[in-house]
Design a protein around this motif. Sequence first.
Motif, mmCIF file in Angstrom:
data_model
loop_
_atom_site.group_PDB
_atom_site.id
_atom_site.type_symbol
_atom_site.label_atom_id
_atom_site.label_comp_id
_atom_site.label_asym_id
_atom_site.label_seq_id
_atom_site.Cartn_x
_atom_site.Cartn_y
_atom_site.Cartn_z
ATOM 1 N N GLU A 225 0.832 -1.207 0.000
ATOM 2 C CA GLU A 225 0.000 0.000 0.000
ATOM 3 C C GLU A 225 0.860 1.248 0.000
ATOM 4 O O GLU A 225 2.049 1.200 0.310
ATOM 5 C CB GLU A 225 -0.947 -0.025 1.200
ATOM 6 N N GLU A 226 0.247 2.332 -0.359
ATOM 7 C CA GLU A 226 0.935 3.621 -0.365
ATOM 8 C C GLU A 226 1.240 4.053 1.065
ATOM 9 O O GLU A 226 0.406 3.896 1.959
ATOM 10 C CB GLU A 226 0.056 4.687 -1.026
ATOM 11 N N ALA A 227 2.424 4.600 1.290
ATOM 12 C CA ALA A 227 2.778 5.185 2.582
ATOM 13 C C ALA A 227 2.448 6.675 2.530
ATOM 14 O O ALA A 227 2.188 7.236 1.459
ATOM 15 C CB ALA A 227 4.263 4.981 2.856
ATOM 16 N N SER A 228 2.448 7.320 3.677
ATOM 17 C CA SER A 228 2.200 8.763 3.694
ATOM 18 C C SER A 228 3.332 9.510 2.982
ATOM 19 O O SER A 228 3.115 10.576 2.420
ATOM 20 C CB SER A 228 2.039 9.265 5.129
ATOM 21 N N ASP A 229 4.522 8.925 2.974
ATOM 22 C CA ASP A 229 5.656 9.463 2.218
ATOM 23 C C ASP A 229 5.547 8.921 0.793
ATOM 24 O O ASP A 229 5.611 7.707 0.580
ATOM 25 C CB ASP A 229 6.954 8.996 2.878
ATOM 26 N N PRO A 230 5.383 9.786 -0.214
ATOM 27 C CA PRO A 230 5.171 9.295 -1.582
ATOM 28 C C PRO A 230 6.349 8.531 -2.176
ATOM 29 O O PRO A 230 6.198 7.871 -3.196
ATOM 30 C CB PRO A 230 4.876 10.562 -2.388
ATOM 31 N N SER B 188 7.780 6.047 -0.634
ATOM 32 C CA SER B 188 7.819 4.742 0.025
ATOM 33 C C SER B 188 6.512 3.983 -0.114
ATOM 34 O O SER B 188 5.465 4.568 -0.378
ATOM 35 C CB SER B 188 8.114 4.923 1.518
ATOM 36 N N SER C 204 8.298 -0.536 5.896
ATOM 37 C CA SER C 204 8.337 0.626 5.022
ATOM 38 C C SER C 204 9.466 0.382 4.035
ATOM 39 O O SER C 204 10.564 -0.028 4.428
ATOM 40 C CB SER C 204 8.607 1.886 5.849
#
Length: 126
Positions: free
Chosen positions: A77-82, A84, A100
């Motif tokens: 899934e997408e992390a809050s940091d684009p 990662s 992560s």
Amino acid sequence: MDIDVRELTTYHISDDGKSVVLNLVDEAGRLTSLSFKIAELGNLVMTLPSLIEAALRRQFRDTSLRYAYPIGSWSIEEASDPTSLIVTLRTKDGFGVSFSMARGKAEELGYSMSKGGTSPSAIVAH
């Protein structure tokens, strides 16, 4: 004080989510518990895999041994940091670990897995 654990029985998460209590039975049959703040529980969780591997390697005098769990499912899934992703691996019985991962490392992992081999990059402990 040493506690020889015979069985882990239950656990309890505090109402505020800042600590966890692990209930257990010792070798003498006495009920006891271990209480952890979340940061210390996280430290314990990060330490246990290497402790298990070191114990197996010492017990069987074989440095190639690993304590491995069969994968039941995974998610990416997408992390809050684009830059990662969050990669989660789970066993069929629900044990899961999330990592992560920089997108470049994810591409390297995907490539390595598609070729059925290992990455030539060095193992770095954090």
